[in-house]
Structures are given as structure tokens and as C-alpha cells.
Design a protein around this motif. Structure first.
Motif, PDB file in Angstrom:
ATOM      1  N   GLY A 351      67.560  94.468  26.851  1.00 31.70           N
ATOM      2  CA  GLY A 351      68.244  94.803  27.854  1.00 31.70           C
ATOM      3  C   GLY A 351      68.941  93.858  28.706  1.00 31.70           C
ATOM      4  N   ALA A 352      70.073  93.960  29.178  1.00 29.53           N
ATOM      5  CA  ALA A 352      70.845  93.048  29.913  1.00 29.53           C
ATOM      6  C   ALA A 352      70.758  93.105  31.372  1.00 29.53           C
ATOM      7  N   PRO A 353      70.760  92.150  32.244  1.00 31.10           N
ATOM      8  CA  PRO A 353      70.622  92.066  33.576  1.00 31.10           C
ATOM      9  C   PRO A 353      71.898  92.423  34.203  1.00 31.10           C
ATOM     10  N   GLN A 354      72.017  93.238  35.441  1.00 35.55           N
ATOM     11  CA  GLN A 354      72.855  93.891  36.034  1.00 35.55           C
ATOM     12  C   GLN A 354      73.468  93.316  37.084  1.00 35.55           C
ATOM     13  N   LEU A 355      74.639  93.449  37.330  1.00 32.85           N
ATOM     14  CA  LEU A 355      75.809  92.872  38.463  1.00 32.85           C
ATOM     15  C   LEU A 355      76.054  94.158  39.092  1.00 32.85           C
ATOM     16  N   VAL A 356      75.778  94.491  40.306  1.00 33.15           N
ATOM     17  CA  VAL A 356      76.202  95.699  40.923  1.00 33.15           C
ATOM     18  C   VAL A 356      76.590  95.498  42.357  1.00 33.15           C
ATOM     19  N   GLY A 357      77.434  96.226  43.022  1.00 30.90           N
ATOM     20  CA  GLY A 357      77.973  96.088  44.477  1.00 30.90           C
ATOM     21  C   GLY A 357      78.863  97.202  44.692  1.00 30.90           C
ATOM     22  N   ARG A 358      79.642  96.771  45.713  1.00 30.52           N
ATOM     23  CA  ARG A 358      80.721  97.703  46.156  1.00 30.52           C
ATOM     24  C   ARG A 358      82.167  96.919  46.400  1.00 30.52           C
ATOM     25  N   ILE A 359      83.342  97.485  46.173  1.00 29.58           N
ATOM     26  CA  ILE A 359      84.784  97.115  46.194  1.00 29.58           C
ATOM     27  C   ILE A 359      85.340  97.875  47.371  1.00 29.58           C
ATOM     28  N   THR A 360      85.476  97.153  48.598  1.00 32.13           N
ATOM     29  CA  THR A 360      86.270  97.741  49.613  1.00 32.13           C
ATOM     30  C   THR A 360      87.650  96.801  49.992  1.00 32.13           C
ATOM     31  N   ALA A 362      89.668  94.894  52.630  1.00 35.36           N
ATOM     32  CA  ALA A 362      89.217  93.676  53.575  1.00 35.36           C
ATOM     33  C   ALA A 362      89.569  94.176  54.930  1.00 35.36           C
ATOM     34  N   ALA A 363      90.666  94.891  55.137  1.00 30.05           N
ATOM     35  CA  ALA A 363      91.034  95.042  56.403  1.00 30.05           C
ATOM     36  C   ALA A 363      90.446  96.483  57.062  1.00 30.05           C
ATOM     37  N   THR A 364      89.918  97.389  56.251  1.00 33.59           N
ATOM     38  CA  THR A 364      89.413  98.656  56.756  1.00 33.59           C
ATOM     39  C   THR A 364      88.075  99.114  56.413  1.00 33.59           C
ATOM     40  N   GLY A 365      87.467  98.452  55.429  1.00 28.47           N
ATOM     41  CA  GLY A 365      86.172  98.380  54.896  1.00 28.47           C
ATOM     42  C   GLY A 365      86.075  99.782  53.803  1.00 28.47           C
ATOM     43  N   ALA A 366      87.285 100.294  53.792  1.00 29.85           N
ATOM     44  CA  ALA A 366      87.221 101.495  52.908  1.00 29.85           C
ATOM     45  C   ALA A 366      87.047 101.195  51.679  1.00 29.85           C
ATOM     46  N   ALA A 367      86.335 102.247  50.753  1.00 31.34           N
ATOM     47  CA  ALA A 367      86.340 101.912  49.488  1.00 31.34           C
ATOM     48  C   ALA A 367      87.622 101.743  48.686  1.00 31.34           C
ATOM     49  N   VAL A 368      87.608 101.025  47.454  1.00 30.28           N
ATOM     50  CA  VAL A 368      88.669 100.966  46.592  1.00 30.28           C
ATOM     51  C   VAL A 368      88.362 101.491  45.261  1.00 30.28           C
ATOM     52  N   PRO A 369      88.476 102.762  45.061  1.00 33.56           N
ATOM     53  CA  PRO A 369      88.107 103.565  43.876  1.00 33.56           C
ATOM     54  C   PRO A 369      88.975 103.083  42.884  1.00 33.56           C
ATOM     55  N   GLY A 370      88.470 103.102  41.663  1.00 33.63           N
ATOM     56  CA  GLY A 370      89.381 102.760  40.361  1.00 33.63           C
ATOM     57  C   GLY A 370      89.345 101.112  40.066  1.00 33.63           C
ATOM     58  N   ALA A 371      88.965 100.463  41.147  1.00 31.69           N
ATOM     59  CA  ALA A 371      89.225  98.790  40.920  1.00 31.69           C
ATOM     60  C   ALA A 371      88.527  98.310  39.739  1.00 31.69           C
ATOM     61  N   ARG A 388      82.475  94.493  31.459  1.00 32.35           N
ATOM     62  CA  ARG A 388      83.735  95.158  32.505  1.00 32.35           C
ATOM     63  C   ARG A 388      83.244  96.464  32.972  1.00 32.35           C
ATOM     64  N   ALA A 389      83.969  96.837  34.174  1.00 32.47           N
ATOM     65  CA  ALA A 389      83.461  98.155  34.819  1.00 32.47           C
ATOM     66  C   ALA A 389      84.702  98.510  35.684  1.00 32.47           C
ATOM     67  N   ARG A 390      84.518  99.856  36.069  1.00 34.62           N
ATOM     68  CA  ARG A 390      85.369 100.129  37.060  1.00 34.62           C
ATOM     69  C   ARG A 390      84.627 100.694  38.371  1.00 34.62           C
ATOM     70  N   ALA A 391      85.205 100.659  39.512  1.00 36.43           N
ATOM     71  CA  ALA A 391      84.640 100.920  40.537  1.00 36.43           C
ATOM     72  C   ALA A 391      84.668 102.532  40.661  1.00 36.43           C
ATOM     73  N   GLY A 392      83.618 103.284  41.483  1.00 38.56           N
ATOM     74  CA  GLY A 392      83.859 104.691  41.360  1.00 38.56           C
ATOM     75  C   GLY A 392      84.306 105.325  42.503  1.00 38.56           C
ATOM     76  N   ALA A 393      84.252 106.541  42.829  1.00 40.54           N
ATOM     77  CA  ALA A 393      84.952 107.130  44.146  1.00 40.54           C
ATOM     78  C   ALA A 393      84.323 106.261  45.391  1.00 40.54           C
ATOM     79  N   ASP A 394      83.247 105.958  45.246  1.00 39.25           N
ATOM     80  CA  ASP A 394      82.261 105.293  46.685  1.00 39.25           C
ATOM     81  C   ASP A 394      82.749 103.738  46.466  1.00 39.25           C
ATOM     82  N   GLY A 395      83.559 103.304  45.639  1.00 37.38           N
ATOM     83  CA  GLY A 395      83.629 101.926  45.490  1.00 37.38           C
ATOM     84  C   GLY A 395      82.794 101.061  44.729  1.00 37.38           C
ATOM     85  N   ARG A 396      81.542 101.811  44.335  1.00 36.72           N
ATOM     86  CA  ARG A 396      80.289 101.109  43.736  1.00 36.72           C
ATOM     87  C   ARG A 396      80.700 101.029  42.411  1.00 36.72           C
TER      88      ARG A 396
END
Length: 544
Positions: A351-360, A362-371, A388-396
Motif C-alpha cells: 500500500g502507498a501513502p497518500q497525498l490529499v488536499g483541496r485546490i482553491t 487564491a482570490a475567492t477561496g472557491a473550489a477549482v474542480p478538474g484541476a 496523478r489525480a484530478r480534483a473533484g467538484a469540491d476541489g478535493r
């Protein structure tokens, strides 16, 4: 009586029409097919008899086929000069659609099983396609010839050469063919679904045929444009977890040394002066895939197993197994042997360790889906679908990484400046949360504008460390370092024994963090050249 005769008239008309249609269909199925099959020409050669000029069947027979029975047909496809057309695409169509497909071999012959009520379509790159109803043929076997013509209106045909790419198992549709003249690449083409290709009719010294499965083979023009690739070998084994349990759905990937070397050599041979030709050839060669892949799990009787191949004979630059959520495992020093199988390979994934988080934003703090989030490993395998990964609808986002390894993360999204941060590491079996804030592209920004966290230096590797070549505005290094300075040590790690990418990872890090450097100053007086400085990592805008 008048009323009865009038009522019979439509029936008589319908019967007459039915008979006429039946006659027309019979004519189309016999006389019309006779013209399409060129029965006035000599019978096609039977490949079962080493090219002997012998018709099929061996013994003439007048026995009619039973209704619905199939017949074996040897279809020879030639051009107008009676030369065989190699790798012509033959498609049999019935009332339900495509019933069968075949390609002609190196003698221009394809073997088909034909039943009643079908049509046959024959096509080849550089020739006008032909579709026809098969002729009536006696007995279970038959042989006939179809001639394809070059299109009269195709003005470019006069300056094109057509050929075929073959392997011991048939046509190769995933190969790239490149032609060299005096060591310079002058033409390249991709084989179509039948293994046929077209290139400008130019003189050349050597033709390179590069294929994911079979490697590279050279052929002189005197032997024509039928390029025969050598057969490869196969690799087989099992992918399992740390407990020995089989892992289905894992991807096993091999990169043959022969193919990667040929690809590198072809790119190096691109012409320097002709920019248009260079770009055209680069596009053709960029589509070349040179990795052979397979997935584990071939049924309940063989969980976790794989058979990979054919792989070009010779050493492999990479043989690795990987699956989302696991750390890849690779093998070194292996070779594929032509016509043979290397078996018993075992990959163990944990099993691999995980890197997780949220992409937003910078000006509004809104999620950036698909990043998109991509991890660049130092000393890692660099597999195309790992890290490799893509952010979901909530930016995660969440992705797998190598444990205890310095890595950089690159984040980008449409309409935003890219972002890169390095010096990250995740403990074995752990999880690291890392959020990223992206800045929208502004007027005047180039499409490839990127923000990164670092010192603001452009460096290269030298014997005793890394040499500062340029300084970037906005970085902390601009006030302390200068071009020609050499960074000897960073945070206690000597850089002379590290590669460039590993050394750069130590300089990168989180915004606001500090790094201590031992620097050999280029312009300092003798005896005062080595200086210890501390710099703060900052977010820097860089336009490439």
C-alpha cells in the motif's frame, strides 16, 4: 365477371414484379459478380502449395453447396500491374453488419470463410476501394482475384510511395516508419489499421520501422516497401500483495531498450534547417508508443497473473507493475528473447501513502474542480498513471506517492497559472494533507506562466555543487547570490554527489520556510569565497 377480372389484375401485376426482381437479383449475383471477380484472369495462387500456380479446389467439382453452407476462399488482391498488394483490408458484411475481417499476407492473399448473402469490401491505402457480391463458386473451396486501381483524380499519388509493415503474426497497425537519408530523417509515417503507410517518394539510405511490440528493423529500398519486423518474446508472471494474495487489475509495463533507443535516434536525426518538415516529422514520431502493457487477472483459474508480449527481443529499460493505491515494483536486468517466454516473474506491491488536499481559487477561496495534480518523484519510476489525480467538484484530490521520497507537486487548471511546490515527503503508511491556491491568469500572462515556491535561481549541475546561472525577479536569492556562484551545501546536505533534480528538491519547499546554504561566491576575494547564508523560500512568478 368484369368485377372479378379487375380484382385479379393487381395480383398479376405483383407476380410479374416479383419475377422481375428475382431475375434482377439472380443477374446481380451471377453475371455482375463475375465481372467483379475478374474470372477472365488466371486463377489465384493457392498459398497452401508454396505459391504453386494451382487453382482451389485441387479437383474440379460440380457439386453445389448446400443452402446456408460456407466456403473457404483464397482471395488474391493485386494492383493493375498484377503485383500483390500486401496488408489490404478485407471486410465481409452480411445483413447484420460486419461478419469478418482479414488482411492479405506478404503474397497478397487472404483466407476467408464466406456464406451466402454477403458482400466483400476490399481497401488498401493508395488504391480505390471495391465492394462486390462474391461470385457463385462450386464446392467447399475457391480462389479468385480482385484488382484494385489507383484513383485517377488523386494528384498526390504520383509523389507518394505506399508500403506495409508486417510482423510474424500479421500486419502491424501501431508502428511508425521513418526514412533516413545521409543520417537525416526525411520522412515518417504511421501505419493504418491494415499496417499500410504512405510517405513522399524520396530517396533514402535506411528505413526504420519502429513498433511497440516488435522493435526496429532496417530494410534497403531495393527490397521494396514491405518492412518485416522480427518477432518478439513474452513475459509472464504474477502480481501479489505483501501477504501473497493475488492482485487483479494491476498494470504491467515494459519498455524495450531497442525501441527507446531507436525513438531517441530518430528524434536526434530530425532536420535542423527545414522548420516545417521538422515540425511535421516531430508530430509523426510523437505518436509513437514504445511501451508494451498488460493487466493481471485472466480468469478465476489464474488470479493476479499476466502474459506480456510480444516484446522486442533484447534488454528492457523498464519492467514494472503498478496499481492505484499501491507502490509500484520494478525489475532490472531483464531481457526478452525472440520466440521464447520468460516466466515466473513475481511483483510484490504494498500500500502507498497518500497525498490529499483541496485546490482553491487564491482570490475567492472557491473550489477549482478538474484541476490536475501531478507528483514529480526524485529517483522514482515516473510511470504515466502513478502519482496523478484530478480534483473533484469540491476541489478535493487524493493520489498515491512513494514513501520517504522528496517530491515536487505540479498543479494546473484551465484559466489559472500553474503552481509547483517541492521538497515534500510522506512517511511510509502515512497521509499528508496539502492544499493549493491557484492564481488566475492575468492580461499579458503567457499561457505557460507558472508560480513556484523557491529561491529564484536558474541553476545547472557542476562537479562541486550547483551553479547559479540566472536570478529570477521576486526571489530571495537576488539580494544575496549572483551569476557564477556555486551552492555547495543546502540544509546540511552536500550537493556534489546528488543529481540536479535531487539537489533542486532540497532548495524547494513550503512558502515562508528557510534554507541554509553554503555558497562559494564567484566575485569574492581569495579566502572569503565560501559564505554561509540563509534564504527564505518565496512564491515566484515565472514565465517560460
Amino acid at each position: 365477371m368484369g368485377e372479378k377480372s379487375q380484382s385479379r389484375r393487381p395480383v398479376a401485376v405483383l407476380v410479374t414484379l416479383a419475377i422481375a426482381v428475382g431475375v434482377a437479383v439472380w443477374v446481380a449475383g451471377s453475371g455482375g459478380a463475375s465481372r467483379a471477380s475478374d474470372q477472365d484472369r488466371p486463377a489465384a495462387k493457392d498459398p497452401r502449395h508454396d505459391g504453386a500456380d494451382r487453382a482451389v479446389p485441387d479437383e474440379p467439382t460440380t457439386e453445389a453447396r448446400a443452402p446456408g453452407a460456407t466456403a473457404r476462399v483464397f482471395l488474391e488482391v493485386t494492383d493493375e500491374d498484377r503485383a500483390p498488394i500486401v496488408a489490404a483490408h478485407v471486410e465481409v458484411k452480411d445483413l447484420h453488419g460486419t461478419a469478418a475481417r482479414a488482411r492479405t499476407d506478404d503474397s497478397g492473399v487472404a483466407e476467408l470463410q464466406l456464406g451466402p448473402g454477403v458482400r466483400v469490401a476490399v481497401s488498401a491505402l493508395g488504391f480505390a476501394p471495391q465492394t462486390f457480391i462474391p461470385p457463385r463458386f462450386p464446392g467447399p473451396d475457391a480462389a479468385w482475384t480482385v484488382t484494385l486501381k489507383r484513383p485517377a483524380a488523386a494528384g498526390q499519388d504520383a509523389v507518394k510511395a505506399y508500403g506495409a509493415l508486417l510482423s510474424p503474426t500479421g500486419a502491424v497497425h501501431d508502428g511508425t516508419v521513418a526514412f533516413l537519408q545521409a543520417g537525416t530523417l526525411v520522412a515518417a509515417a504511421r501505419a493504418d489499421k491494415s499496417g499500410r503507410f504512405a510517405v513522399p517518394d524520396v530517396d533514402f539510405d535506411v528505413a526504420h520501422a519502429v513498433s511497440a511490440a516488435h522493435g526496429e528493423r532496417r530494410q534497403d529500398r531495393a527490397e521494396g516497401l514491405v518492412l518485416a519486423l522480427p518477432g518478439g518474446g513474452t513475459l509472464s508472471g504474477r502480481v501479489q500483495g505483501p501477504d501473497g494474495a493475488a492482485i487483479d487489475g494491476a498494470n504491467v509495463r515494459a519498455v524495450p531498450q531497442m525501441v527507446s533507443d531507436a525513438r531517441r535516434a530518430l528524434f536526434a536525426a530530425l532536420p535542423k534547417k527545414d522548420k516545417a518538415l521538422r515540425e511535421s516529422l516531430r508530430r509523426s514520431l510523437s505518436s509513437l508508443t514504445y511501451a508494451v502493457e498488460a493487466r493481471t487477472g485472466q480468469g478465476e483459474d489464474a488470479p493476479g497473473t499476466f502474459v506480456l508480449g510480444p516484446v522486442a527481443a533484447g534488454p528492457l529499460t523498464l519492467l514494472a507493475a503498478h496499481k492505484e493505491g499501491y507502490i509500484p515494483d520494478d525489475k532490472e536486468g531483464l531481457s526478452a528473447r525472440s520466440g521464447e517466454e520468460v516466466s515466473g516473474l513475481v511483483f510484490t506491491l504494498k500500500g502507498a501513502p497518500q497525498l490529499v488536499g483541496r485546490i482553491t481559487d487564491a482570490a475567492t477561496g472557491a473550489a477549482v474542480p478538474g484541476a490536475r495534480v501531478q507528483v514529480e518523484f526524485v529517483g522514482g519510476l515516473g510511470l504515466p498513471d502513478f502519482g496523478r489525480a484530478r480534483a473533484g467538484a469540491d476541489g478535493r484530490y487524493a493520489l498515491s506517492v512513494h514513501p520517504d521520497t522528496l517530491l515536487s507537486v505540479v498543479v494546473d487548471a484551465r484559466g489559472y497559472r500553474g503552481y509547483r511546490e517541492g521538497g515534500l515527503a510522506v512517511e511510509d503508511g502515512g497521509e499528508l494533507e496539502k492544499n493549493f491556491a491557484l492564481t488566475k491568469l492575468q492580461k499579458g500572462d503567457r499561457r505557460r506562466t507558472m508560480d513556484y515556491v523557491g529561491l529564484g535561481t536558474v541553476v545547472k549541475k557542476v562537479d562541486d555543487g550547483i551553479l547559479v546561472q540566472e536570478l529570477v525577479d521576486g526571489g530571495g536569492a537576488a539580494e544575496v547570490l549572483g551569476p557564477g556562484d556555486v551552492i555547495l551545501r543546502a540544509d546540511g546536505v552536500w550537493l556534489d554527489e546528488l543529481g540536479l533534480q535531487e539537489a533542486v528538491q532540497i532548495l524547494l519547499g513550503e512558502e515562508g520556510s528557510e534554507v541554509e546554504l553554503l555558497v562559494k561566491k564567484h566575485a569574492a576575494p581569495e579566502g572569503e569565497q565560501e559564505q554561509l547564508v540563509t534564504l527564505e523560500r518565496q512564491r515566484i512568478k515565472y514565465q517560460r
